[in-house]
Design an enzyme around this catalytic site. Structure first.
Site, PDB file in Angstrom:
ATOM      1  N   GLU A 105       0.835  -1.214   0.000  1.00  0.00           N
ATOM      2  CA  GLU A 105       0.000   0.000   0.000  1.00  0.00           C
ATOM      3  C   GLU A 105       0.865   1.258   0.000  1.00  0.00           C
ATOM      4  OE1 GLU A 105      -4.133  -1.046   2.173  1.00  0.00           O
ATOM      5  OE2 GLU A 105      -2.366  -1.399   3.419  1.00  0.00           O
ATOM      6  N   GLU A 125      -3.950  -9.467   4.241  1.00  0.00           N
ATOM      7  CA  GLU A 125      -4.794  -9.131   5.398  1.00  0.00           C
ATOM      8  C   GLU A 125      -5.971 -10.070   5.584  1.00  0.00           C
ATOM      9  OE1 GLU A 125      -2.579  -5.414   4.290  1.00  0.00           O
ATOM     10  OE2 GLU A 125      -3.577  -7.022   3.217  1.00  0.00           O
TER      11      GLU A 125
END
Length: 699
Positions: A105, A125
């Site tokens: 990210e 995640e």
């Protein structure tokens, strides 16, 4: 600071330096924003590179921060990415080795990305019951395309950078470096080449659409629902990526954030995060420092070429460690080697193993009929018949032939490791290594520490476990260690439920609905009902006060030992594992019940689950109190990886914490009132009673 700042000519370089994987903890985040402020304020700097020191660009969130206030402290990752996007000078991410989770990210927030070949890229995640929380669901579809991005987000699995670079139209990497070694030099050249390019490109400004949006997302939801029924996160990933295609960027970010926060509070995510930390904590032994010197293990001997011995040998062959296998007869050796070949050939046939790898592994295997040939090996593991007299004969021979400093390990599943060690003149070198069957597949390894096992032996075997890709949990010496000691109570409760009115199928279905890989009776058939029978016979002599249902003995008297003979609690068709209920077994249970004068009652699934699971919890509390297990989370790991306990419940101790220990004790007090149960067993273990009274939890 855990981010270093330096300037090379007209390029500023910010290097994340937070070993082992440059986790984005508070200090690292502050280091990035401080470096960005310096670079933007320095007129001599024309462009900026962000990279990672050591063996990672960044593995994402810093696990040391999990559950701590610093995880939420500003600058958080979203704020850091905002600083990158708002930079007046171009920011280039020089990605190598690992770019996962928040690390990816972070890279997506840079204006440009250059990647070294062989970099593992992932948004994992979902494996923690979450979704990417710093724009991953909004930015990745913009650079990779919706379908490729959603597959990566929902699976959580890593993909190599060169594979991603081949996707048509991908904008994740602006450039691929020639090699990992040349990345720094090529990143500098690239940063200089874009120094004057304006406007600065932002991933957030890219278009994000799918030509058949509604139909595709409905299809994706159906697929995800079928594959992850106990986990809410994968379906929520679909919602977040859909928002990226239908909303403005900031609105999509708000959707992602709301979903992320809601998932954080789910029991499933809490359980998965607990397991993530528990697995890493399992390898730490309180009194064995991380820097304890280890013994070199460059070769291994295995005693016994049966199912267990062969499976154990495969673990070491897979890791490139030579194995010498010993048997008493040539036919037994030939059978063992043939089984190993057959297992590898099946993998080759399925495309899971290349022929050259298969050949290489088999070349590491040698065999012998003589103990004297084992004297050069660094570690020996016996996998012979589970009887103390047999073990005594083996260990006396090993004591005679093995070189000084060699580790002598027993694969016993229940026997006293201290007694086994006493058969040698070197008890400090003896340890239990309880592999679970099939040993080449099951991830769990119980490491049984004897009272004299040396600390360097413990450090060595924990390290070896990692090499052979096992999750190792330390247990003290007791009958059955952690897992089998607890499962005995679970099995006893299963028997009492049959006496009181259940059928095997009803109990199994209730437990499988709860999430167990299989219920207690299907598990008994798989393991072999004769094994439990042998243990009960021993118990009748050793512990005459311990109460058992006699149904399992009656079953064994009929020769119904399970899948290996095609009949147990259920019937089995050769070549299949389907459990087919047997009317004669049900009649046998009913007749036994009648002979005891018991009137059957209707038993709810809730009672079945509570009695079976809480029996594990109560025995585990005794195990903790006795110091057999180091911590409650170790017990959870044993049950997740060794006994098919549902991961979304986080193990029996974590599940008890979620139910509330006060409620667990109340249920146990109810069960103690049942005259057909074992009231003595249901007295809460002192540790459980104490924690419940004080409002504490195990983990």
């Amino acid at each position: 600071m855990t981010a270093q700042y330096q300037v090379q000519g007209d390029v500023a370089i910010i290097t994340l330096d937070n070993p082992p994987v440059n986790g984005l903890g508070l200090s690292t985040r502050q280091g990035i924003t401080d470096g960005m402020a310096k670079a933007n304020a320095d007129a001599a700097v024309k462009s900026i590179i962000i990279t990672g020191a050591g063996k990672a660009f960044s593995g994402g969130a810093d696990i040391k921060e999990f559950g701590k206030p610093t995880a939420l402290q500003e600058p958080n990752l979203i704020s850091v990415i905002g600083v990158l996007e708002n930079s007046t000078k171009p920011v280039v991410a020089a990605i190598h080795t690992v770019a996962m989770g928040g690390g990816l990210e972070l890279a997506l927030g840079c204006h440009y990305r250059i990647a070294a070949p062989g970099t593992s890229v992932a948004l994992p995640e979902v494996k923690l019951g979450l979704l990417p929380g710093a724009g991953g669901t909004q930015r990745l579809p913009r650079v990779l395309g919706v379908e490729a991005a959603l597959n990566i987000i929902v699976s959580g699995e890593p993909i190599k950078s060169e594979m991603l670079a081949m996707l048509p139209g991908q904008k994740l990497f602006d450039k691929m470096a020639t090699s990992a070694e040349s990345l720094a030099e090529e990143a500098l050249a690239f940063a200089r080449s874009v120094a004057d390019v304006r406007p600065l490109p932002l991933v957030r400004d890219m278009k994000c659409k799918h030509p058949q949006g509604d139909a595709y997302f409905q299809f994706a939801r159906n697929m995800v629902k079928g594959m992850s029924k106990n986990f809410p996160a994968p379906a929520k990933c679909v919602d977040a990526v859909e928002a990226a295609t239908k909303k403005k960027f900031d609105e999509g970010m708000a959707v992602e954030r709301e979903i992320f926060i809601n998932l954080m509070w789910t029991a499933e995510s809490k359980s998965l995060r607990h397991l993530f930390l528990a697995e890493r904590a399992a390898s730490k032994i309180p009194d064995v420092p991380a820097d304890t010197a280890q013994r070199a293990i460059n070769s291994v001997a295995v005693i016994g070429a049966g199912t267990m011995g062969g499976g154990i040998a495969m673990n070491f062959l897979n890791a490139g460690i030579p194995v010498k296998m010993l048997e008493m007869k040539q036919e037994a050796l030939d059978r063992g080697v043939a089984t190993i070949r057959k297992n590898y050939e099946a993998q080759v046939k399925k495309g899971k193993l290349k022929q050259d790898k298969y050949d290489q592994r088999m070349s590491l295997l040698t065999t012998t009929l003589s103990y004297d040939d084992l004297n050069g090996t660094d570690m020996v593991i016996e996998a012979v018949f589970e009887e103390i007299g047999v073990k005594e004969a083996v260990f006396k021979e090993l004591d005679r032939v093995m070189k000084q400093g060699a580790i002598l390990a027993s694969n016993t599943s229940t026997l006293d490791v201290d007694k086994i060690a006493s058969f040698t003149k070197r008890p400090q070198d003896v340890v239990g290594l309880h592999f679970f069957s099939p040993a080449n597949v099951m991830k769990l390894l119980e490491v049984v520490r004897g009272k004299e096992t040396a600390k360097d032996v413990m450090a060595t075997v924990m390290s070896v476990a990692k090499k052979i890709r096992k999750t190792a949990v330390v247990s003290g010496v007791c009958d059955g260690f952690i897992g089998n000691r607890m499962i005995e109570q679970y099995g006893r409760q299963g028997g009492f439920l049959l006496d009181e009115g259940c059928t095997p199928a009803q109990v199994d279905k209730a437990m499988e609905k709860f999430g167990m890989a299989m219920g207690p009776f299907r598990m008994g058939d798989l393991a072999g009902n004769d094994i439990g029978w042998a243990i009960r016979k021993r118990r009748y002599t050793e512990k005459p006060d311990m109460k058992y249902s006699k149904t399992a003995d009656l079953l064994c008297e009929k020769g119904r030992f399970g899948q290996k003979v095609g009949k147990g609690w259920y019937d089995y068709v050769e070549g299949k594992r389907d459990a087919i209920p047997n009317a004669e077994v049900v009649t046998m249970i009913e007749e036994h019940r009648k002979a005891l004068g018991i009137t059957p009652r209707k038993i709810s699934d809730e009672e079945i689950v509570q009695r079976l699971v809480f029996s594990l919890v109560n025995e585990a509390a005794h195990i903790l109190e006795e110091g057999i297990a180091n911590k409650a989370s170790d017990i959870d790991i044993v049950y997740i990886f060794g006994y098919g306990f549902p991961a979304h419940r986080g193990g029996p101790m974590n599940y008890a914490d979620q139910v509330g220990l006060f409620n667990v004790v109340q249920a146990m007090n109810r069960f103690a009132q049942n005259p057909l149960d074992d009231a003595k067993f249901w007295k809460p273990a002192p540790l459980l009673a104490k924690f419940a009274a004080e409002g504490k939890s195990f983990n």
